[in-house]
Motif scaffolding. Structure first.
Motif, PDB file in Angstrom:
ATOM      1  N   LEU A   1      49.588 -17.652 -68.901  1.00  0.00           N
ATOM      2  CA  LEU A   1      50.562 -17.961 -67.852  1.00  0.00           C
ATOM      3  C   LEU A   1      50.347 -19.364 -67.301  1.00  0.00           C
ATOM      4  O   LEU A   1      51.300 -20.096 -67.030  1.00  0.00           O
ATOM      5  N   ALA A   2      49.084 -19.760 -67.144  1.00  0.00           N
ATOM      6  CA  ALA A   2      48.768 -21.077 -66.592  1.00  0.00           C
ATOM      7  C   ALA A   2      49.232 -22.210 -67.506  1.00  0.00           C
ATOM      8  O   ALA A   2      49.616 -23.277 -67.022  1.00  0.00           O
ATOM      9  N   ILE A   3      49.199 -21.981 -68.815  1.00  0.00           N
ATOM     10  CA  ILE A   3      49.600 -23.054 -69.738  1.00  0.00           C
ATOM     11  C   ILE A   3      51.037 -22.910 -70.231  1.00  0.00           C
ATOM     12  O   ILE A   3      51.467 -23.652 -71.111  1.00  0.00           O
ATOM     13  N   ALA A   4      51.780 -22.001 -69.664  1.00  0.00           N
ATOM     14  CA  ALA A   4      53.157 -21.754 -70.114  1.00  0.00           C
ATOM     15  C   ALA A   4      54.021 -23.008 -70.082  1.00  0.00           C
ATOM     16  O   ALA A   4      54.992 -23.118 -70.837  1.00  0.00           O
ATOM     17  N   GLY A   5      53.655 -23.971 -69.270  1.00  0.00           N
ATOM     18  CA  GLY A   5      54.397 -25.225 -69.210  1.00  0.00           C
ATOM     19  C   GLY A   5      54.410 -25.989 -70.524  1.00  0.00           C
ATOM     20  O   GLY A   5      55.280 -26.839 -70.743  1.00  0.00           O
ATOM     21  N   LEU A   6      53.463 -25.698 -71.413  1.00  0.00           N
ATOM     22  CA  LEU A   6      53.450 -26.362 -72.723  1.00  0.00           C
ATOM     23  C   LEU A   6      54.789 -26.208 -73.434  1.00  0.00           C
ATOM     24  O   LEU A   6      55.265 -27.135 -74.075  1.00  0.00           O
TER      25      LEU A   6
ATOM     26  N   LEU B   1      46.134 -25.940 -79.429  1.00  0.00           N
ATOM     27  CA  LEU B   1      47.240 -25.072 -79.051  1.00  0.00           C
ATOM     28  C   LEU B   1      48.464 -25.904 -78.678  1.00  0.00           C
ATOM     29  O   LEU B   1      49.595 -25.545 -79.020  1.00  0.00           O
ATOM     30  N   ALA B   2      48.254 -27.022 -77.997  1.00  0.00           N
ATOM     31  CA  ALA B   2      49.368 -27.909 -77.634  1.00  0.00           C
ATOM     32  C   ALA B   2      50.050 -28.459 -78.875  1.00  0.00           C
ATOM     33  O   ALA B   2      51.283 -28.513 -78.939  1.00  0.00           O
ATOM     34  N   GLN B   3      49.269 -28.846 -79.884  1.00  0.00           N
ATOM     35  CA  GLN B   3      49.860 -29.335 -81.129  1.00  0.00           C
ATOM     36  C   GLN B   3      50.679 -28.236 -81.784  1.00  0.00           C
ATOM     37  O   GLN B   3      51.772 -28.489 -82.304  1.00  0.00           O
ATOM     38  N   PHE B   4      50.168 -27.012 -81.765  1.00  0.00           N
ATOM     39  CA  PHE B   4      50.909 -25.871 -82.290  1.00  0.00           C
ATOM     40  C   PHE B   4      52.214 -25.683 -81.514  1.00  0.00           C
ATOM     41  O   PHE B   4      53.272 -25.475 -82.095  1.00  0.00           O
ATOM     42  N   ALA B   5      52.123 -25.771 -80.183  1.00  0.00           N
ATOM     43  CA  ALA B   5      53.313 -25.600 -79.342  1.00  0.00           C
ATOM     44  C   ALA B   5      54.370 -26.649 -79.657  1.00  0.00           C
ATOM     45  O   ALA B   5      55.566 -26.344 -79.703  1.00  0.00           O
ATOM     46  N   MET B   6      53.946 -27.880 -79.905  1.00  0.00           N
ATOM     47  CA  MET B   6      54.905 -28.938 -80.208  1.00  0.00           C
ATOM     48  C   MET B   6      55.544 -28.702 -81.576  1.00  0.00           C
ATOM     49  O   MET B   6      56.734 -28.901 -81.755  1.00  0.00           O
TER      50      MET B   6
ATOM     51  N   ARG C   1      52.106 -35.984 -75.928  1.00  0.00           N
ATOM     52  CA  ARG C   1      50.637 -36.021 -75.899  1.00  0.00           C
ATOM     53  C   ARG C   1      50.125 -36.326 -74.495  1.00  0.00           C
ATOM     54  O   ARG C   1      49.201 -35.682 -74.009  1.00  0.00           O
ATOM     55  N   THR C   2      50.722 -37.302 -73.839  1.00  0.00           N
ATOM     56  CA  THR C   2      50.321 -37.666 -72.477  1.00  0.00           C
ATOM     57  C   THR C   2      50.605 -36.519 -71.520  1.00  0.00           C
ATOM     58  O   THR C   2      49.766 -36.167 -70.683  1.00  0.00           O
ATOM     59  N   ARG C   3      51.778 -35.942 -71.634  1.00  0.00           N
ATOM     60  CA  ARG C   3      52.165 -34.853 -70.726  1.00  0.00           C
ATOM     61  C   ARG C   3      51.317 -33.606 -70.935  1.00  0.00           C
ATOM     62  O   ARG C   3      50.912 -32.957 -69.973  1.00  0.00           O
ATOM     63  N   THR C   4      51.043 -33.255 -72.189  1.00  0.00           N
ATOM     64  CA  THR C   4      50.225 -32.056 -72.423  1.00  0.00           C
ATOM     65  C   THR C   4      48.787 -32.288 -71.968  1.00  0.00           C
ATOM     66  O   THR C   4      48.169 -31.385 -71.407  1.00  0.00           O
ATOM     67  N   ALA C   5      48.251 -33.490 -72.206  1.00  0.00           N
ATOM     68  CA  ALA C   5      46.874 -33.774 -71.769  1.00  0.00           C
ATOM     69  C   ALA C   5      46.767 -33.619 -70.252  1.00  0.00           C
ATOM     70  O   ALA C   5      45.803 -33.021 -69.750  1.00  0.00           O
ATOM     71  N   ARG C   6      47.754 -34.129 -69.522  1.00  0.00           N
ATOM     72  CA  ARG C   6      47.727 -34.016 -68.060  1.00  0.00           C
ATOM     73  C   ARG C   6      47.802 -32.549 -67.626  1.00  0.00           C
ATOM     74  O   ARG C   6      47.029 -32.105 -66.777  1.00  0.00           O
TER      75      ARG C   6
END
Length: 197
Positions: free
Chosen positions: A156-161, A96-101, A171-176
């Motif tokens: 809502l919890a992952i909205a920061g992505l 999902l993070a890769q999709f967001a990026m 990558r570092t920021r999303t992993a954290r």
């Protein structure tokens, strides 16, 4: 005889369409104004094939978005087949993070396509929401996350992505961020969760 001859054309047409979408994702992420002719050329298809599949830029952009969203959603049951539920959830979060990026890189193109008055139907988030529900329920049943977490809570919890700059150390920021979310999901879990890191 005609039926057998047509079958490979259909699969070939599907491969052409998927190749166009893959190239378009890369090109539009790099530049929202990437020429459609350049996308067709890099995908190895002629202009006629390209425009038969995507009559305009808005149709292409929204289909890339829809296609990528469906790919992320489809990964959820596949991950559950091969991983413990909490590990599947955490790996899915990376997808999902890769999709967001990728979406962040295409933000301008998507915004323009969605605001086009006569554009194609806008994609919804239903596939991703359904995938989240499947992963959360499996993890809850395994006792590896706290009970009662909904797809809305998770999103809502992952909205920061969507606030992370895809041009930086994303990558570092999303992993954290995702590790923090996962730790929160595990808090109060009745069973022992696997650490997917």
């Amino acid at each position: 005889m005609q039926q057998k001859k047509d079958a490979p054309l259909r699969s070939d047409a599907q491969r052409n369409r998927e190749r166009i979408l893959e190239v378009a994702l890369a090109e539009l992420t790099h530049s929202a104004d990437a020429p459609l002719s350049a996308i067709a050329k890099k995908a190895g298809v002629g202009q006629g094939t390209f425009y038969r599949n995507f009559p305009n830029r808005e149709a292409l952009v929204l289909e890339v978005y829809r296609y990528e969203m469906q790919q992320v959603a489809d990964a959820a049951p596949q991950l559950l087949e091969t991983h413990a539920p909490d590990r599947a959830l955490r790996e899915w979060m990376d997808r999902l993070a890769q999709f967001a990026m990728a979406k962040a890189g295409m933000a301008e193109a998507i915004r323009h396509a969605m605001n086009a008055a006569d554009g194609p139907a806008k994609p919804g988030h239903a596939p991703v929401t359904a995938a989240v529900e499947v992963l959360l329920r499996a993890s809850e049943e395994a006792g590896t996350i706290r009970p009662g977490v909904t797809a809305d809570d998770f999103l809502l919890a992952i909205a920061g992505l969507w606030q992370i700059d895809p041009r930086g150390e994303w990558r570092t920021r999303t992993a954290r961020l995702l590790d923090l979310v996962m730790d929160g999901l595990r808090a109060g879990a009745p069973g022992k969760a696997e650490d997917p890191r």
